[in-house]
Design an enzyme around this catalytic site. Structure first.
Site: not given
Length: 517
Positions: A62, A65, A153, A155, A288
């Site tokens: 992640s 992102k 959150y 994805n 992150h």
């Protein structure tokens, strides 16, 4: 070795292999645009005996992102121009559609497609094909809150952004990453590896622990936008140095990525453009984390201090805690000790807006509140208030008041009671997700199995909590970490017989099921 943090930082780096044991890892520190520490230890692959190096590429998961959002800011002059295309990716959606900005800021209200794979019958080690994310998005009909009102959150948000970017530019994400992000930053070996079954540099990820032993994690999912980039420690430290070089340019990508964001009601948000905004040791930090079964990654950047840290593991140790320790040590601060938990907080409540259970218990971590994906460790200030960085619990006459400012979620959790009855067995179906739930009483032990276009899941245990309230725990899933506890609330008709249930976890809330005759 620079004087930054002195021996405190050096000791923290030396302690990483011991404090976060596992097959291998890498970590580095950047100060004032210069790499002051970079280390690798252990093995990239225990079977081939290939050692971990600073050049070994690991999945960023992640952490990808922010690079996806960086491409958008670099290539799309007005990102809001993509808003009109969001509906094309959600053809069955009946509620208000999120904007691209709300996708970037995790304010869309959409349910996470990796959590929904559990309901679609996925096996943790099953195959998730390139088109499967679109199949889940094609079925989405509602969100679990109105866009812009809360943080959740998701994805799916970033997979959608990637698809919108490819459509708008007529270029694949791999090429877009290289042009907009990797090349300008000097990330010489970073690449998009959307298929997790094809590891680069022969690296393997490992599940297990020092107590149980380590075993190779089998990953066979296809992801991009939300994840998919593989990079080495050297690549990531080049990214941190690039951030520092461009720190005085207001139009630089990281400056724009890290710009403050707000919710629709004007409340400041602590997440935006693939970056979390937090405070560590009194320092404002952006960064992150990333996770895939067998891998953990974390990066932090403290702009005021011109300080960055990166930690990468090919095991499931807490890269977040390791990177936090390095930030504290670099600033000359000691790592805080785990507080002694207060007494009298244990209990279970239901927060009625999210329809999720809140369980508070004293354990080895301290005072743990189980509500979101993982437990929040709180410190009891007195017998009325317990607080963590993400959550404050306040005792009220009728229950516990929950305040999660980072999520813009505030509500009352009321105690639940009663005994769960055993008439829950049967076949249930969800029109929302077009998936099925089978509940079986196996000699007094209850198990649940999900089914959908991804197959039939393994059976998992169900545990009673209170009257018509049960928990299904997901400990392994296609994505990592797993979505955790699913709250199951059964509904009854006038005759007292069960007619359906509401199933939800933090990443995918309030999904209705109806019981089939």
């Amino acid at each position: 070795m620079t004087q930054l943090g002195g021996r405190t930082l050096e000791r923290a780096l030396d302690a990483l292999p011991t404090n976060f044991p596992g097959p291998g890892g890498a970590a580095g520190v950047v100060k004032d645009g210069v790499i002051i520490e970079a280390r690798a230890w252990g093995f990239a692959n225990l079977s081939t005996r290939a050692q971990m190096t600073q050049a070994t590429r690991l999945p960023l998961c992640s952490v990808s992102k922010q690079f996806t959002c960086g491409v958008m800011l670099d290539r799309i002059a007005d990102p809001s121009s993509l808003d009109q295309r969001v509906g094309s990716l959600l053809p069955a959606f009946t509620g208000p559609l999120p904007t691209v900005a709300q996708l970037c800021n995790n304010q869309s209200g959409l349910r996470d497609h990796w959590a929904l794979t559990v309901l679609d019958g996925a096996d943790a080690e099953g195959v998730f094909h390139p088109e499967d994310a679109s199949r889940i998005m094609d079925k989405m009909k509602t969100g679990h809150f109105k866009p812009g009102m809360q943080y959740s959150y998701c994805n799916t948000n970033f997979r959608m952004i990637a698809e919108l970017l490819e459509e708008a530019t007529s270029q694949p994400m791999g090429a877009l990453y290289h042009t907009s992000m990797f090349s300008p930053a000097g990330m010489e070996t970073a690449t998009l590896t959307a298929d997790t079954s094809n590891s680069v540099d022969g690296v393997a990820g490992y599940e297990g622990s020092a107590a149980t032993g380590y075993f190779t994690a089998v990953n066979r999912i296809y992801w991009y936008g939300d994840a998919g980039i593989s990079a080495s420690l050297a690549d990531m430290l080049a990214w941190e140095c690039h951030i520092d070089r461009t720190r005085d340019d207001a139009d630089a990508l990281y400056q724009r990525l890290a710009a403050p964001q707000r919710f629709a009601d004007g409340t400041p948000a602590a997440y935006g453009n693939g970056l979390a905004h937090t405070v560590i040791g009194g320092r404002q930090v952006t960064g992150h984390g990333g996770a895939l079964r067998g891998f953990r990654v974390q990066r932090f950047h403290a702009a005021q201090e011109r300080l960055s840290v990166v930690v990468m593991f090919n095991h499931e140790g807490s890269a977040h805690d390791a990177a936090t320790n390095l930030i504290l040590a670099a600033c000359g601060l000691e790592v805080p000790q785990t507080p002694i938990p207060a007494k009298g907080w244990n209990g279970t409540w239901l927060e009625h807006d999210s329809e999720l259970l809140l369980r508070v218990e004293a354990d080895a971590l301290g005072l743990s509140a189980h509500f979101a994906v993982g437990p929040d460790v709180l410190v009891a200030e007195d017998d009325r208030v317990a607080r963590s960085a993400k959550m404050t619990l306040t005792r009220a006459n009728e229950g516990l008041w929950i305040d999660r400012p980072l999520d813009n979620l505030r509500g009352m959790a009321l105690p639940i009671s009663g005994t769960a009855t055993q008439d829950i067995s049967g076949h249930y179906t969800s029109d929302e997700t077009e998936s099925d739930l089978q509940i079986i009483n196996a000699g007094g032990a209850f198990f649940a199995g999900f089914g959908g276009f991804l197959g039939q899941s393994p059976m998992v245990s169900m545990d009673p909590v209170a009257e018509d309230t049960w928990i299904i725990a997901t400990r392994r899933s296609m994505d990592a970490p797993a979505p955790g506890d699913w709250t199951v609330r059964f509904r009854r008709g006038p005759n007292g017989k069960i007619t359906g249930a509401t199933v939800g976890c933090w990443l995918a809330r309030k999904i209705p099921y109806r019981k089939l005759a």
